[in-house]
Design a protein around this motif. Structure first.
Motif, PDB file in Angstrom:
ATOM      1  N   ALA A 153       0.829  -1.214   0.000  1.00  0.00           N
ATOM      2  CA  ALA A 153       0.000   0.000   0.000  1.00  0.00           C
ATOM      3  C   ALA A 153       0.861   1.259   0.000  1.00  0.00           C
ATOM      4  CB  ALA A 153      -0.930  -0.009   1.215  1.00  0.00           C
ATOM      5  N   GLN A 154       1.927   1.242   0.800  1.00  0.00           N
ATOM      6  CA  GLN A 154       2.830   2.398   0.843  1.00  0.00           C
ATOM      7  C   GLN A 154       3.520   2.607  -0.492  1.00  0.00           C
ATOM      8  OE1 GLN A 154       5.472   1.674   4.140  1.00  0.00           O
ATOM      9  NE2 GLN A 154       3.924   2.170   5.674  1.00  0.00           N
ATOM     10  N   LYS A 155       3.954   1.511  -1.116  1.00  0.00           N
ATOM     11  CA  LYS A 155       4.631   1.620  -2.408  1.00  0.00           C
ATOM     12  C   LYS A 155       3.679   2.136  -3.486  1.00  0.00           C
ATOM     13  CE  LYS A 155       7.648  -0.745  -5.629  1.00  0.00           C
ATOM     14  NZ  LYS A 155       8.390  -1.971  -5.979  1.00  0.00           N
ATOM     15  N   ALA A 156       2.435   1.672  -3.429  1.00  0.00           N
ATOM     16  CA  ALA A 156       1.440   2.077  -4.429  1.00  0.00           C
ATOM     17  C   ALA A 156       0.861   3.458  -4.137  1.00  0.00           C
ATOM     18  CB  ALA A 156       0.325   1.050  -4.492  1.00  0.00           C
ATOM     19  N   LYS A 157       1.096   3.951  -2.912  1.00  0.00           N
ATOM     20  CA  LYS A 157       0.564   5.252  -2.485  1.00  0.00           C
ATOM     21  C   LYS A 157      -0.961   5.295  -2.565  1.00  0.00           C
ATOM     22  CE  LYS A 157       4.689   7.982  -3.664  1.00  0.00           C
ATOM     23  NZ  LYS A 157       5.575   6.844  -3.984  1.00  0.00           N
ATOM     24  N   VAL A 158      -1.581   4.257  -2.017  1.00  0.00           N
ATOM     25  CA  VAL A 158      -3.043   4.221  -1.954  1.00  0.00           C
ATOM     26  C   VAL A 158      -3.478   3.980  -0.510  1.00  0.00           C
ATOM     27  CG1 VAL A 158      -3.269   3.344  -4.317  1.00  0.00           C
ATOM     28  CG2 VAL A 158      -3.189   1.724  -2.418  1.00  0.00           C
ATOM     29  N   SER A 159      -4.710   4.390  -0.200  1.00  0.00           N
ATOM     30  CA  SER A 159      -5.271   4.155   1.125  1.00  0.00           C
ATOM     31  C   SER A 159      -5.859   2.753   1.198  1.00  0.00           C
ATOM     32  CB  SER A 159      -6.378   5.176   1.407  1.00  0.00           C
ATOM     33  OG  SER A 159      -7.460   4.955   0.514  1.00  0.00           O
TER      34      SER A 159
END
Length: 218
Positions: A153-159
């Motif tokens: 999630a952090q790598k994809a920058k999504v919630s």
């Protein structure tokens, strides 16, 4: 809002059970331990290879030392033979292509060790641009610990609200619960549908097209 779909690997994207069984039986046999039918391995896998070996070893032989002995024989063999009999489940390549075309971010979160996870994904899905392909790595807790989902999630920058996690076992359902993300089960994998239902996922897919329907793609 970008949406991220994270897939388990074994039993979800690829049917790998025959190669996992053959490699584990090869390692067991080399030490004179009894082997198992391929079908038995459906209930041995899911928590990483060390747990696989512990489950496959006979009672009284499940020591950490024996697990490491089996691992040392398994990995070289499996690295050579992990695609002998493994194949994507029906419709999976087409489903991934459609999701990619529709702008979904795609990722893999597996308890298979990293080297084999990467190899199999690149071999069978060479045209899919995965945001992350993560397997089991030293010092990182295995699923159902949610760390692997949080890392992606952090790598994809999504919630978390934008994430759907898809898998075939109780380990995957618990991972989704622990990560606080929408979770979907697939019934074509290694475990029975009742195991998935016990965790009340948002949906259970019986064929790959059901995933597209759940995600709002006709």
């Amino acid at each position: 809002m970008k949406r991220l779909v994270i897939f388990d690997l074994d039993g979800t994207l690829l049917n790998t059970i025959a190669d996992l069984a053959a490699a584990t039986n090869h390692a067991l046999q080399s030490y004179g331990y009894p082997t198992h039918d391929t079908d038995a391995y459906r209930f041995f896998v899911g928590n990483g290879i060390n747990k696989l070996f512990e489950r496959a070893l006979p009672e009284g032989e499940k020591s950490p030392e024996n697990v490491q002995k089996i691992r040392a024989r398994f990995i070289p063999y499996y690295n050579l033979h992990n695609a002998d009999l493994s194949l994507p489940y029906p419709g999976i390549p087409e489903m991934l292509e459609k999701l990619q075309h529709q702008g979904f971010l795609l990722a893999v979160a597996s308890n298979k060790y990293q080297e084999a996870t990467t190899k199999l994904i690149h071999q069978f899905f060479p045209d899919i641009r995965f945001t992350a392909i993560l397997g089991q790595r030293e010092g990182i807790p295995s699923k159902p610990d949610p760390q692997i989902i949080e890392e992606i999630a952090q790598k994809a920058k999504v919630s978390k609200e934008a994430i759907v996690y898809i898998g075939d076992s109780c380990v995957d359902m618990q991972t989704g619960v622990n990560a606080g993300v929408t979770t979907v089960g697939v019934s074509w994998g290694f475990r029975p549908r009742t195991e998935l239902e016990a965790y009340h996922p948002a949906s259970i897919a019986d064929k790959s097209a059901d995933i597209l329907t759940f995600l709002g793609i006709g």
